[in-house]
Scaffold this motif. Structure first.
Motif, PDB file in Angstrom:
ATOM      1  N   SER A  70       0.724  -1.171  -0.090  1.00 28.43           N
ATOM      2  CA  SER A  70       0.080  -0.044  -0.197  1.00 28.43           C
ATOM      3  C   SER A  70       1.086   1.034  -0.060  1.00 28.43           C
ATOM      4  O   SER A  70       1.720   1.279   0.730  1.00 28.43           O
ATOM      5  N   GLY A 180      -4.306  -2.285  -0.949  1.00 27.87           N
ATOM      6  CA  GLY A 180      -5.681  -2.299  -1.254  1.00 27.87           C
ATOM      7  C   GLY A 180      -5.686  -2.805  -2.746  1.00 27.87           C
ATOM      8  O   GLY A 180      -5.261  -3.768  -3.166  1.00 27.87           O
ATOM      9  N   PHE A 181      -6.843  -2.150  -3.568  1.00 26.86           N
ATOM     10  CA  PHE A 181      -7.003  -2.945  -4.817  1.00 26.86           C
ATOM     11  C   PHE A 181      -5.825  -3.026  -5.944  1.00 26.86           C
ATOM     12  O   PHE A 181      -5.696  -4.298  -6.329  1.00 26.86           O
ATOM     13  N   LEU A 184      -3.829  -5.999  -4.591  1.00 29.07           N
ATOM     14  CA  LEU A 184      -4.676  -7.351  -4.642  1.00 29.07           C
ATOM     15  C   LEU A 184      -4.408  -7.667  -6.052  1.00 29.07           C
ATOM     16  O   LEU A 184      -4.231  -8.893  -6.646  1.00 29.07           O
ATOM     17  N   ASP A 185      -4.556  -6.824  -6.936  1.00 30.76           N
ATOM     18  CA  ASP A 185      -4.595  -6.948  -8.379  1.00 30.76           C
ATOM     19  C   ASP A 185      -3.556  -7.531  -8.928  1.00 30.76           C
ATOM     20  O   ASP A 185      -3.372  -8.518  -9.855  1.00 30.76           O
TER      21      ASP A 185
END
Length: 258
Positions: A70, A180-181, A184-185
């Motif tokens: 992050s 975050g996104f 994770l992606d």
């Protein structure tokens, strides 16, 4: 007669100057408006692939340790999140010191080049006098490179796809801290590429057991049949920098650092 010749010369010169200044006359490589046309996307993609690749070849970068995490985790945040910052910094320092001895260009830490965990990893490499890479990207909310990246290895990308490709082209290790996104992606894409054998197996290390076991219920995916139980062996979860380094050394038959 003389006046007419002078007028003709002045007219010709003015017309030539107008032509030289026209947008159409501008060389394609010097025309930002042209290069930014939708029809030029394929050319931009090629250029965005070539520049970092050629620079890293010139700099002798042989292999990398990818660190994801992050941008929102700071060294001055809560006790729990700031711990991840210090862990990322320690991990990068150990790996850089272990594998960049005597000017070797192996296992250079590479991050997304921004703040948070990215800054911590670049900072850890800088702490021990090692080089590291930053792959920054142009975002709606301006993201500047952190100050700990090696200047000649600091890049800016327009496209996520090309940035992801450069993360993995020389990757020998992936370490993912909480995020975050975006994190994770990136992690799930690498797991997919290894699972489908699009890239060779590499150590995929998820840092922070409490975070990862809650963020992704891997056992649920197995129980529901969405992944095989063997797929759980594609990654390992750790809670310390030295444990992560031990796994890397074990994978590559190296003696873990003291």
């Amino acid at each position: 007669m003389t006046d007419k010749l002078e007028n003709d010369f002045s007219s010709r010169r003015a017309r030539v100057q107008a032509l030289v200044k026209s947008e159409a006359y501008r060389p394609a490589t010097d025309d930002p408006a042209f290069l930014n046309l939708d029809d030029l996307r394929s050319a931009r993609l090629q250029l965005e692939f070539l520049k970092p690749d050629l620079v890293m070849k010139k700099e002798g970068v042989n292999s990398t340790v990818v660190v994801f995490g992050s941008a929102r985790i700071a060294s001055t945040g809560s006790r729990e999140t700031s711990r991840y910052y210090e862990d990322a910094r320690e991990f990068a320092a150990i790996v850089s010191r272990r594998f960049q001895q005597e000017g070797r260009s192996d296992f250079l830490v590479v991050t997304g080049g921004g703040p948070g965990i990215m800054e911590a990893a670049n900072r850890g490499a800088d702490d021990v006098g090692a080089r590291s890479i930053g792959l920054n990207i142009n975002l709606p909310k301006e993201q500047k490179p952190n100050p700990y990246i090696t200047p000649e290895l600091c890049f800016q990308f327009r496209y996520f796809g090309l940035r992801k490709m450069h993360f993995l082209m020389r990757a020998k290790v992936l370490v993912a801290f909480p995020g975050g996104f975006g994190t994770l992606d990136e992690v799930l894409e690498v797991l997919t590429l290894v699972q489908t054998r699009k890239i060779p197996p590499i150590p995929i290390i998820l840092f922070g057991r409490e975070y990862w076991t809650q963020a992704i219920n891997f056992e649920f995916l197995v129980d529901e049949g969405y992944i095989d139980r063997d797929d759980l062996g594609l990654f390992q979860i750790v809670d310390s920098a030295r444990e992560a380094v031990h796994l890397i050394c074990e994978f590559y038959n190296e003696i873990p650092p003291e």
